[in-house]
Structure formats: structure tokens, C-alpha cells
Design an enzyme around this catalytic site. Structure first.
Site, short mmCIF file in Angstrom:
data_model
loop_
_atom_site.label_atom_id
_atom_site.label_comp_id
_atom_site.label_asym_id
_atom_site.label_seq_id
_atom_site.Cartn_x
_atom_site.Cartn_y
_atom_site.Cartn_z
CB ALA A 168 -0.97 0.00 1.18
CG HIS B 295 6.12 2.86 1.61
ND1 HIS B 295 4.75 2.95 1.54
CD2 HIS B 295 6.37 2.14 2.74
CE1 HIS B 295 4.19 2.32 2.56
NE2 HIS B 295 5.16 1.82 3.31
CD GLN C 187 9.03 -1.14 12.04
OE1 GLN C 187 8.07 -1.84 12.26
NE2 GLN C 187 9.21 -0.53 10.89
P1 AMP Z 1 5.30 -0.12 6.36
O1 AMP Z 1 4.93 -0.51 4.97
O2 AMP Z 1 4.28 0.74 7.04
O3 AMP Z 1 5.75 -1.30 7.19
O4 AMP Z 1 6.58 0.83 6.23
C1 AMP Z 1 7.73 0.43 5.54
C2 AMP Z 1 8.83 1.42 5.81
O5 AMP Z 1 8.42 2.72 5.36
C3 AMP Z 1 9.15 1.57 7.31
O6 AMP Z 1 10.55 1.72 7.48
C4 AMP Z 1 8.41 2.82 7.68
O7 AMP Z 1 8.94 3.50 8.79
C5 AMP Z 1 8.57 3.65 6.41
N1 AMP Z 1 7.54 4.68 6.35
C6 AMP Z 1 6.20 4.51 6.53
N2 AMP Z 1 5.57 5.70 6.47
C7 AMP Z 1 6.52 6.63 6.24
C8 AMP Z 1 6.51 8.06 6.09
N3 AMP Z 1 5.38 8.75 6.15
N4 AMP Z 1 7.68 8.69 5.86
C9 AMP Z 1 8.85 7.98 5.79
N5 AMP Z 1 8.93 6.65 5.94
C10 AMP Z 1 7.79 5.98 6.15
#
Ligand code: AMP
Length: 277
Positions: free
Chosen positions: A28, A33, A151
Site C-alpha cells: 500500500a 515509502h 521500530q
Molecule cells: P510499512 O509498509 O508501514 O511497514 O513501512 C515500511 C517502511 O516505510 C518503514 O521503514 C516505515 O517506517 C517507512 N515509512 C512509513 N511511512 C513513512 C513516512 N510517512 N515517511 C517515511 N517513511 C515511512
């Protein structure tokens, strides 16, 4: 972009490269990302993104069932930024022995506070999958978003305790124009919810701006009330040492500090954080 679903095929391809940047995600995909992928592309000859909604890190089956899945548009998104490799494994590929008897990591203090406290087993699931993914990809650099502040701390501890040879690069939180931190879970908010949810970041900023005028206790209770008046259900709004995540009762300007919040709106759990210095 190459897409691999099996570890052996991925590893065959990656064996030709010695500067690999890795961005693990649960899909998503959004601009947050993509900022990690862009950072990886700047610093490595090959960038790998993984999409895997990891069942063992969801302590709430409703949250898992409702997690947004948008693989087709994710692939288009990744191609548009010239990501080199997408690793898209099945649950069976990552957990060939099933998801019942998974390894237990010694997370210690970090598992007793904030998301560790409110989401039992969540960080163990994160450690399990990140360790497996790092073993599969064997990158030189791992890109993580500061949006998931705790995390990052847990994964830094994992990399150290398991002696995993990878450099961790943390990247700033990308936000919507109204300040709301970008998140896959935002896809579950209504348009009204999307505009209301910016209140979380506003509260964090208000606390930051008032840190020299009031105690944290007063600002904490005032902002939980402000959120509650708008139908947010706040799980925690806490102040911590940004280096150790020790919870602070009040501002201590001799330390690096961070505000951390988890709050529900329209039954969607939203997290955010803001460094104070
Ligand atoms: P997730 O798909 O939510 O597990 O996130 C994957 C990676 O993207 C993780 O390292 C998150 O911290 C990073 N991430 C998610 N949202 C953001 C954001 N708004 N800005 C920067 N990195 C993000």
C-alpha cells in the site's frame, strides 16, 4: 523491474551485486515509502523493495484483515521510480514451518513501553520478519522510516545483538500537506478522517512550542483532552529520551527528546512522533 517470489531466485539475481540497498515494506505504497527507495537508489547500485504483510506482527486480527493490499498499483509505483527489484514472497515462503512456533527474541525494555506495551508480540514479529528478510536479501544498507520511531530502535538493537552486517539508514517522516504523517493505514480513513487526523501532528507541534512554558504533564493532559473532544481515542502520548526511549516525566533539555503518540480515529490506529531538539 525484476519481481521475485522465491528466496532462491532473488539470491541468484542479487549475487551479481555488492552494493545493495533494501527497503522492507508491507505495501500500500505511498510517497513515504518512495522517499526510502529514492534514498537507497542514491546510495547503492541496486535497490530492493519487499512487500510482505507479515502476519506475526499483528496482535489484532481485525487490523491484519483490514490491512490495505494494492499490489497492482504498488508495482506501477515502484516501476515509476525505477526500483530495481521487488521481492514479493508468500507467507509460506517466509514461514515454511508455519507461523505458530516462531522464534522469540530478547527485546527487553523496548518491548515494555509504547507500542511494545500496547501491541503484545508485535515487535517480536517485526524482529522475526526483518531478520528473515535481511538473511534473504543480505543488503549493505537497510532503509527505515523515522515515522516508526520505536521500530527503528528495535531493529537497531536486533542488528547489533544478532551481529548482522548491515548499515541502518533512518529517513525523515513524509507528511501530507496538512501535516498528517503518510501511512498505509490512512487509506482506511474517510476524507473527513484524513482532514481531522492532522490534529495529531498539530498537538505534537503545540507541545513542542509550549515546552518552555508548561510541564509535560499539563501539556499531555491538555492535548489528550483536545483529541478526545474530537473523538480521537489516544492510547499514549508520551515524552521520551530520543536516544534510549527512556520515558521522561518532564522536559529535560540536557537530553535529546521525542514526543510519541498512538491515537485511534475512525477505528484506525495512527502513530506519529516529533523530535523536540
Ligand atoms: P510499512 O509498509 O508501514 O511497514 O513501512 C515500511 C517502511 O516505510 C518503514 O521503514 C516505515 O517506517 C517507512 N515509512 C512509513 N511511512 C513513512 C513516512 N510517512 N515517511 C517515511 N517513511 C515511512
Amino acid at each position: 523491474m525484476f519481481i521475485f517470489k522465491q528466496i532462491k531466485d532473488l539470491q541468484n539475481h542479487l549475487s551479481n551485486f555488492d552494493s545493495i540497498g533494501f527497503v522492507p515494506t508491507m505495501g500500500a505504497l505511498h510517497e513515504g515509502h518512495l522517499s526510502l527507495i529514492n534514498q537507497s537508489k542514491k546510495e547503492n547500485t541496486l535497490s530492493v523493495c519487499s512487500i510482505f504483510v507479515n502476519p506475526t506482527q499483528f496482535n489484532n486480527s481485525n487490523d491484519f484483515d483490514k490491512y490495505p493490499i494494492t499490489i497492482e498499483s504498488d508495482i506501477e509505483f515502484l516501476e515509476s521510480v525505477n526500483c530495481d527489484v521487488l521481492f514479493l514472497p508468500s507467507v509460506n515462503e517466509m514461514y515454511p514451518d508455519g507461523i505458530i512456533d516462531i522464534k522469540q527474541y530478547q527485546i527487553g525494555y523496548l518491548d515494555t513501553i509504547l507500542d511494545g506495551k500496547f501491541r503484545p508480540n508485535h515487535f517480536n514479529g517485526v524482529c522475526v520478519i526483518v531478520h528473515k528478510l535481511l538473511q534473504a536479501v543480505q543488503p549493505q544498507k537497510l532503509y527505515l522510516g523515522e515515522k516508526d520511531f520505536q521500530q527503528c530502535a528495535v531493529i537497531k538493537q536486533l542488528v547489533k545483538s544478532e551481529n548482522i552486517p548491515v548499515e541502518i539508514v533512518t529517513c525523515p517522516t513524509l507528511r501530507m500537506p496538512n501535516g498528517l504523517a503518510m501511512s498505509s493505514r490512512n487509506k482506511r480513513l474517510s476524507d473527513f478522517g484524513l482532514s481531522m487526523a492532522s490534529l495529531i501532528y498539530k498537538c505534537l507541534n503545540d507541545i513542542k512550542n509550549e515546552q518552555f512554558d508548561h510541564s509535560f504533564e499539563i501539556l499531555q493532559s491538555k492535548n489528550i483532552d483536545i483529541l478526545s473532544a474530537k473523538n480521537f481515542k489516544t492510547e499514549y502520548l508520551l515524552l521520551a529520551n530520543a536516544d534510549t526511549l527512556e520515558i521522561l516525566q518532564d522536559f529535560d533539555h540536557s537530553k535529546n527528546m521525542v514526543l510519541l503518540i498512538a491515537s485511534f480515529f475512525e477505528e484506525v490506529r495512527l502513530i506519529d512522533n516529533l523530535r523536540l531538539n
